[in-house]
Design a protein around this motif. Structure first.
Motif, PDB file in Angstrom:
ATOM      1  N   ASN A  57    -149.424 -74.924  48.679  1.00  0.00           N
ATOM      2  CA  ASN A  57    -148.049 -74.664  48.225  1.00  0.00           C
ATOM      3  C   ASN A  57    -147.187 -75.824  48.691  1.00  0.00           C
ATOM      4  O   ASN A  57    -147.432 -76.424  49.717  1.00  0.00           O
ATOM      5  CB  ASN A  57    -147.535 -73.305  48.695  1.00  0.00           C
ATOM      6  N   GLU A  58    -146.167 -76.137  47.880  1.00  0.00           N
ATOM      7  CA  GLU A  58    -145.368 -77.332  48.149  1.00  0.00           C
ATOM      8  C   GLU A  58    -144.004 -77.028  48.739  1.00  0.00           C
ATOM      9  O   GLU A  58    -143.280 -77.938  49.108  1.00  0.00           O
ATOM     10  CB  GLU A  58    -145.243 -78.145  46.863  1.00  0.00           C
ATOM     11  N   GLY A  59    -143.639 -75.768  48.803  1.00  0.00           N
ATOM     12  CA  GLY A  59    -142.343 -75.408  49.346  1.00  0.00           C
ATOM     13  C   GLY A  59    -141.798 -74.185  48.640  1.00  0.00           C
ATOM     14  O   GLY A  59    -142.511 -73.497  47.921  1.00  0.00           O
ATOM     15  N   ARG A  60    -140.543 -73.934  48.841  1.00  0.00           N
ATOM     16  CA  ARG A  60    -139.894 -72.753  48.275  1.00  0.00           C
ATOM     17  C   ARG A  60    -138.952 -73.143  47.157  1.00  0.00           C
ATOM     18  O   ARG A  60    -138.434 -74.259  47.120  1.00  0.00           O
ATOM     19  CB  ARG A  60    -139.090 -72.028  49.346  1.00  0.00           C
ATOM     20  N   PHE A  61    -138.718 -72.188  46.278  1.00  0.00           N
ATOM     21  CA  PHE A  61    -137.673 -72.327  45.277  1.00  0.00           C
ATOM     22  C   PHE A  61    -137.096 -70.942  45.025  1.00  0.00           C
ATOM     23  O   PHE A  61    -137.676 -69.933  45.430  1.00  0.00           O
ATOM     24  CB  PHE A  61    -138.176 -72.989  43.988  1.00  0.00           C
ATOM     25  N   VAL A  62    -135.934 -70.903  44.388  1.00  0.00           N
ATOM     26  CA  VAL A  62    -135.249 -69.633  44.121  1.00  0.00           C
ATOM     27  C   VAL A  62    -135.004 -69.517  42.624  1.00  0.00           C
ATOM     28  O   VAL A  62    -134.630 -70.485  41.967  1.00  0.00           O
ATOM     29  CB  VAL A  62    -133.926 -69.533  44.907  1.00  0.00           C
ATOM     30  N   ILE A  63    -135.249 -68.313  42.122  1.00  0.00           N
ATOM     31  CA  ILE A  63    -135.020 -68.004  40.716  1.00  0.00           C
ATOM     32  C   ILE A  63    -133.799 -67.100  40.638  1.00  0.00           C
ATOM     33  O   ILE A  63    -133.737 -66.076  41.323  1.00  0.00           O
ATOM     34  CB  ILE A  63    -136.233 -67.264  40.120  1.00  0.00           C
ATOM     35  N   GLU A  64    -132.846 -67.474  39.798  1.00  0.00           N
ATOM     36  CA  GLU A  64    -131.658 -66.643  39.576  1.00  0.00           C
ATOM     37  C   GLU A  64    -131.786 -65.980  38.206  1.00  0.00           C
ATOM     38  O   GLU A  64    -132.080 -66.649  37.218  1.00  0.00           O
ATOM     39  CB  GLU A  64    -130.405 -67.507  39.610  1.00  0.00           C
ATOM     40  N   SER A  65    -131.586 -64.665  38.178  1.00  0.00           N
ATOM     41  CA  SER A  65    -131.662 -63.917  36.928  1.00  0.00           C
ATOM     42  C   SER A  65    -130.409 -63.068  36.783  1.00  0.00           C
ATOM     43  O   SER A  65    -129.955 -62.452  37.742  1.00  0.00           O
ATOM     44  CB  SER A  65    -132.899 -63.019  36.923  1.00  0.00           C
ATOM     45  N   SER A  66    -129.884 -63.009  35.566  1.00  0.00           N
ATOM     46  CA  SER A  66    -128.713 -62.155  35.319  1.00  0.00           C
ATOM     47  C   SER A  66    -129.123 -60.686  35.230  1.00  0.00           C
ATOM     48  O   SER A  66    -128.286 -59.803  35.273  1.00  0.00           O
ATOM     49  CB  SER A  66    -128.003 -62.587  34.035  1.00  0.00           C
ATOM     50  N   ASP A  67    -130.432 -60.440  35.124  1.00  0.00           N
ATOM     51  CA  ASP A  67    -130.947 -59.066  35.081  1.00  0.00           C
ATOM     52  C   ASP A  67    -131.135 -58.534  36.498  1.00  0.00           C
ATOM     53  O   ASP A  67    -131.350 -59.298  37.438  1.00  0.00           O
ATOM     54  CB  ASP A  67    -132.299 -59.010  34.367  1.00  0.00           C
ATOM     55  N   PHE A  68    -131.110 -57.201  36.617  1.00  0.00           N
ATOM     56  CA  PHE A  68    -131.467 -56.568  37.876  1.00  0.00           C
ATOM     57  C   PHE A  68    -132.986 -56.618  38.006  1.00  0.00           C
ATOM     58  O   PHE A  68    -133.712 -56.170  37.118  1.00  0.00           O
ATOM     59  CB  PHE A  68    -130.983 -55.112  37.904  1.00  0.00           C
ATOM     60  N   LEU A  69    -133.479 -57.195  39.088  1.00  0.00           N
ATOM     61  CA  LEU A  69    -134.917 -57.291  39.333  1.00  0.00           C
ATOM     62  C   LEU A  69    -135.261 -56.353  40.478  1.00  0.00           C
ATOM     63  O   LEU A  69    -134.916 -56.612  41.633  1.00  0.00           O
ATOM     64  CB  LEU A  69    -135.318 -58.730  39.657  1.00  0.00           C
ATOM     65  N   ASP A  70    -135.902 -55.272  40.143  1.00  0.00           N
ATOM     66  CA  ASP A  70    -136.225 -54.227  41.106  1.00  0.00           C
ATOM     67  C   ASP A  70    -137.246 -54.722  42.125  1.00  0.00           C
ATOM     68  O   ASP A  70    -138.347 -55.141  41.749  1.00  0.00           O
ATOM     69  CB  ASP A  70    -136.775 -53.015  40.360  1.00  0.00           C
TER      70      ASP A  70
ATOM     71  N   ASP B  84    -129.448 -76.734  43.735  1.00  0.00           N
ATOM     72  CA  ASP B  84    -130.170 -76.199  44.888  1.00  0.00           C
ATOM     73  C   ASP B  84    -129.325 -75.123  45.563  1.00  0.00           C
ATOM     74  O   ASP B  84    -128.165 -74.923  45.220  1.00  0.00           O
ATOM     75  CB  ASP B  84    -130.595 -77.293  45.868  1.00  0.00           C
ATOM     76  N   ILE B  85    -129.949 -74.424  46.481  1.00  0.00           N
ATOM     77  CA  ILE B  85    -129.297 -73.307  47.163  1.00  0.00           C
ATOM     78  C   ILE B  85    -129.779 -73.289  48.606  1.00  0.00           C
ATOM     79  O   ILE B  85    -130.915 -73.676  48.884  1.00  0.00           O
ATOM     80  CB  ILE B  85    -129.604 -71.969  46.444  1.00  0.00           C
ATOM     81  N   GLU B  86    -128.892 -72.867  49.511  1.00  0.00           N
ATOM     82  CA  GLU B  86    -129.268 -72.758  50.927  1.00  0.00           C
ATOM     83  C   GLU B  86    -130.007 -71.455  51.177  1.00  0.00           C
ATOM     84  O   GLU B  86    -129.616 -70.402  50.681  1.00  0.00           O
ATOM     85  CB  GLU B  86    -128.024 -72.787  51.822  1.00  0.00           C
ATOM     86  N   ARG B  87    -131.059 -71.539  51.947  1.00  0.00           N
ATOM     87  CA  ARG B  87    -131.820 -70.372  52.402  1.00  0.00           C
ATOM     88  C   ARG B  87    -132.012 -70.506  53.898  1.00  0.00           C
ATOM     89  O   ARG B  87    -132.232 -71.615  54.402  1.00  0.00           O
ATOM     90  CB  ARG B  87    -133.214 -70.299  51.755  1.00  0.00           C
ATOM     91  N   THR B  88    -131.927 -69.401  54.606  1.00  0.00           N
ATOM     92  CA  THR B  88    -132.157 -69.387  56.043  1.00  0.00           C
ATOM     93  C   THR B  88    -133.506 -68.752  56.311  1.00  0.00           C
ATOM     94  O   THR B  88    -133.778 -67.637  55.871  1.00  0.00           O
ATOM     95  CB  THR B  88    -131.039 -68.623  56.776  1.00  0.00           C
TER      96      THR B  88
END
Length: 171
Positions: A86-99, A118-122
């Motif tokens: 794995n090369e790292g993390r990424f974030v997916i943004e969806s306008s739908d509610f993802l249960d 990009d987005i900050e993650r802790t």
């Protein structure tokens, strides 16, 4: 008659294989390597991509959901290649509610969308910036999709657990 039965059998076997839905399979994308996007996200802003990985976490906000995933390269069929690093993390943004009960941790995923920035993650005590994809389509792979490529396992007396090996049945 025999050729039509052969054709029907072939179609049934092919239809049994798991494949991407058209929204992801037919999505026009550019191959953007994860490391390049992570190092200089501004150079790839608004570029359509198709990435894959494994879900780490799901967060639901009032108007959108965020899925954090570990990035794995995908093969030509869109399957995440878990045999690679794995090369790292990424974030997916969806306008739908993802249960979160459906988008569970360790589920393999393929997403088509636009690199938004990009987005900050802790993570623990460390804050990092990771690529953010605005999703057009998200596909969750069934748990057993990797094992669907052994269509001749059932009914073949020489197959044992999906491969030819020392455990053949001898009649």
């Amino acid at each position: 008659m025999k050729s039509s039965l052969s054709m029907i059998s072939l179609l049934l076997l092919v239809s049994g294989c798991t494949s991407l839905p058209p929204a992801i399979r037919d999505f026009p994308f550019i191959q953007v390597p994860y490391q390049a996007a992570n190092q200089d996200i501004s150079a790839y802003k608004d570029v359509p991509v198709r990435w894959g990985g494994v879900i780490i976490d799901v967060e639901n906000e009032k108007d959108f959901s965020l899925v954090q995933a570990l990035f794995y390269p995908i093969d030509y069929k869109g399957y995440p290649q878990l045999s690679k690093k794995n090369e790292g993390r990424f974030v997916i943004e969806s306008s739908d509610f993802l249960d979160p009960a459906v988008y569970t941790k360790d589920t393999e995923i393929t997403v088509a969308g636009i690199l938004k920035g990009d987005i900050e993650r802790t993570i623990g005590n460390k804050t990092i910036r990771v690529p953010l994809i605005s999703a057009t389509a998200i596909y969750l792979w069934p748990k057993d999709y990797r094992y669907n490529y052994y269509p001749y396992y059932y009914g073949n007396p020489y197959f044992y657990r999906g491969y030819y090996g020392p455990y053949r049945y001898w009649w």
